[in-house]
Design an enzyme around this catalytic site. Structure first.
Site, PDB file in Angstrom:
ATOM      1  N   THR A 154       1.904 -14.022   6.718  1.00  0.00           N
ATOM      2  CA  THR A 154       1.805 -13.704   5.294  1.00  0.00           C
ATOM      3  C   THR A 154       3.115 -14.050   4.596  1.00  0.00           C
ATOM      4  O   THR A 154       4.204 -13.876   5.138  1.00  0.00           O
ATOM      5  CB  THR A 154       1.467 -12.225   5.082  1.00  0.00           C
ATOM      6  OG1 THR A 154       2.485 -11.401   5.680  1.00  0.00           O
ATOM      7  CG2 THR A 154       0.131 -11.882   5.726  1.00  0.00           C
ATOM      8  N   LEU A 155       2.994 -14.532   3.352  1.00  0.00           N
ATOM      9  CA  LEU A 155       4.146 -15.029   2.598  1.00  0.00           C
ATOM     10  C   LEU A 155       4.280 -14.337   1.252  1.00  0.00           C
ATOM     11  O   LEU A 155       4.822 -14.904   0.309  1.00  0.00           O
ATOM     12  CB  LEU A 155       4.006 -16.545   2.388  1.00  0.00           C
ATOM     13  CG  LEU A 155       3.837 -17.389   3.657  1.00  0.00           C
ATOM     14  CD1 LEU A 155       3.527 -18.835   3.288  1.00  0.00           C
ATOM     15  CD2 LEU A 155       5.076 -17.307   4.536  1.00  0.00           C
TER      16      LEU A 155
ATOM     17  N   ASP B  28      -1.307  -3.833   4.430  1.00  0.00           N
ATOM     18  CA  ASP B  28      -2.420  -3.135   5.089  1.00  0.00           C
ATOM     19  C   ASP B  28      -3.743  -3.513   4.446  1.00  0.00           C
ATOM     20  O   ASP B  28      -4.763  -3.673   5.140  1.00  0.00           O
ATOM     21  CB  ASP B  28      -2.210  -1.620   5.013  1.00  0.00           C
ATOM     22  CG  ASP B  28      -0.927  -1.182   5.686  1.00  0.00           C
ATOM     23  OD1 ASP B  28      -0.544  -1.818   6.684  1.00  0.00           O
ATOM     24  OD2 ASP B  28      -0.308  -0.204   5.215  1.00  0.00           O
TER      25      ASP B  28
ATOM     26  N   ASN C 205      -4.201   3.593   5.981  1.00  0.00           N
ATOM     27  CA  ASN C 205      -4.312   2.651   4.860  1.00  0.00           C
ATOM     28  C   ASN C 205      -5.377   1.587   5.128  1.00  0.00           C
ATOM     29  O   ASN C 205      -6.213   1.286   4.266  1.00  0.00           O
ATOM     30  CB  ASN C 205      -2.973   1.955   4.617  1.00  0.00           C
ATOM     31  CG  ASN C 205      -1.946   2.851   3.948  1.00  0.00           C
ATOM     32  OD1 ASN C 205      -2.266   3.953   3.507  1.00  0.00           O
ATOM     33  ND2 ASN C 205      -0.720   2.378   3.891  1.00  0.00           N
TER      34      ASN C 205
END
Length: 300
Positions: free
Chosen positions: A219-220, A251, A45
């Site tokens: 990351t949120l 990804d 990916n």
């Protein structure tokens, strides 16, 4: 002069996707939609996502000598990824079983297959790829000892990006090489373990940085991301979009961030661009087929 902007070392799976009204509870059977088979795996990916954005990308992975392996190779070629590092044989191609609910959220079970046979010796044999790559990115859908060997074979001037998914405790040698370590909130909790003493994402980012990485990105989801390095913590927003399918969005984020870092962008700027790429990806179904071009990111 580097031959590749990004070398991705990681997994290549066939994604078997079923859409469901709701994901089953323990012991429960639910009916779903038609089965769809897509090329996937976190490594494959990331390679496709980066190539779609224009990065000169190579993939180092292992697939089976079967129909799913050919599906994966075809998808890499179509995106413009150099597959000189893709090894064939040793076990069936890995498979991911994915259920997607009406909100676009997914649950995934992975059968590693050939991914589990990507060995440290395969990394050492591909040292020329590492020397030719500006940035190297990997994940944890391949053996941990193989990831350690990736770190040991990095070019002195290259940058190492790790998304530790699925998460597990990491040795100091890997953590010290990460620039950045990219985690979601669940992955942050697992890697911190007993050191996870706060529910605040910013605190977790600082705690992760204290474990040794040169930089950290948390990351949120729809709320964007947090970037953390020696200068402090910076919040990066994400564009607001209507999510259709979140499969593979992380990804896309990682690939875009790695590529931008290799192009000379500051970490916060790279993360901001990556958030836009991830947001664009969730507006379409599937993983690789949802990844945007540069023009589509700019339109967003």
């Amino acid at each position: 002069m580097y031959d590749y902007d990004l070398l991705v070392v990681g997994s290549a799976n066939a994604d078997l996707v079923i859409r469901v009204e709701r994901r089953p509870a323990a012991g429960e059977t639910v009916l779903g939609g038609d089965l769809a088979v897509h090329p996937g795996g976190k490594g494959a990916n990331q390679a496709v996502a980066a190539a779609r954005l224009g990065a000169r990308t190579a993939l180092l992975a292992r697939v089976g000598d079967d129909a799913n392996g050919r599906l994966l190779l075809d998808s890499q070629h179509a995106a413009g990824v150099d597959t000189v590092g893709v090894l064939v044989g040793g076990a069936p191609t890995g498979v991911a079983l994915i259920t997607v609910d009406p909100c676009g959220d997914n649950s995934i079970v992975v059968s590693p297959g050939a991914n589990a046979r990507l060995a440290p010796g395969d990394i050492r044999a591909a040292v020329s790829l590492f020397l030719a790559s500006r940035v190297v990115s990997t994940q944890l859908e391949i053996p941990l000892e193989t990831v350690v060997e990736v770190v040991r074979n990095l070019s002195p001037d290259s940058r190492f990006v790790l998304n530790p998914s699925p998460p597990r405790p990491l040795p100091t040698e890997i953590l010290a090489a990460c620039d950045p370590l990219i985690v979601n909130e669940h992955e942050a909790r697992v890697i911190l373990g007993e050191a996870c003493v706060s529910e605040e994402p910013a605190d977790r980012a600082r705690l992760l940085l204290a474990k040794g990485p040169r930089s950290v990105v948390v990351t949120l989801g729809a709320e964007g991301a947090l970037v953390c390095d020696d200068s402090g913590v910076t919040r990066v927003p994400s564009p607001k979009v209507d999510a259709v399918d979140t499969t593979g969005a992380g990804d896309a984020f990682t690939a875009a961030l790695a590529w931008k870092l290799g192009s000379g962008s500051a970490l916060a700027d790279a993360a901001a661009y990556a958030a836009r790429v991830g947001a664009a990806a969730v507006t379409k179904r599937g993983a690789q087929e949802s990844y945007p071009t540069v023009a589509e990111v700019e339109a967003l």
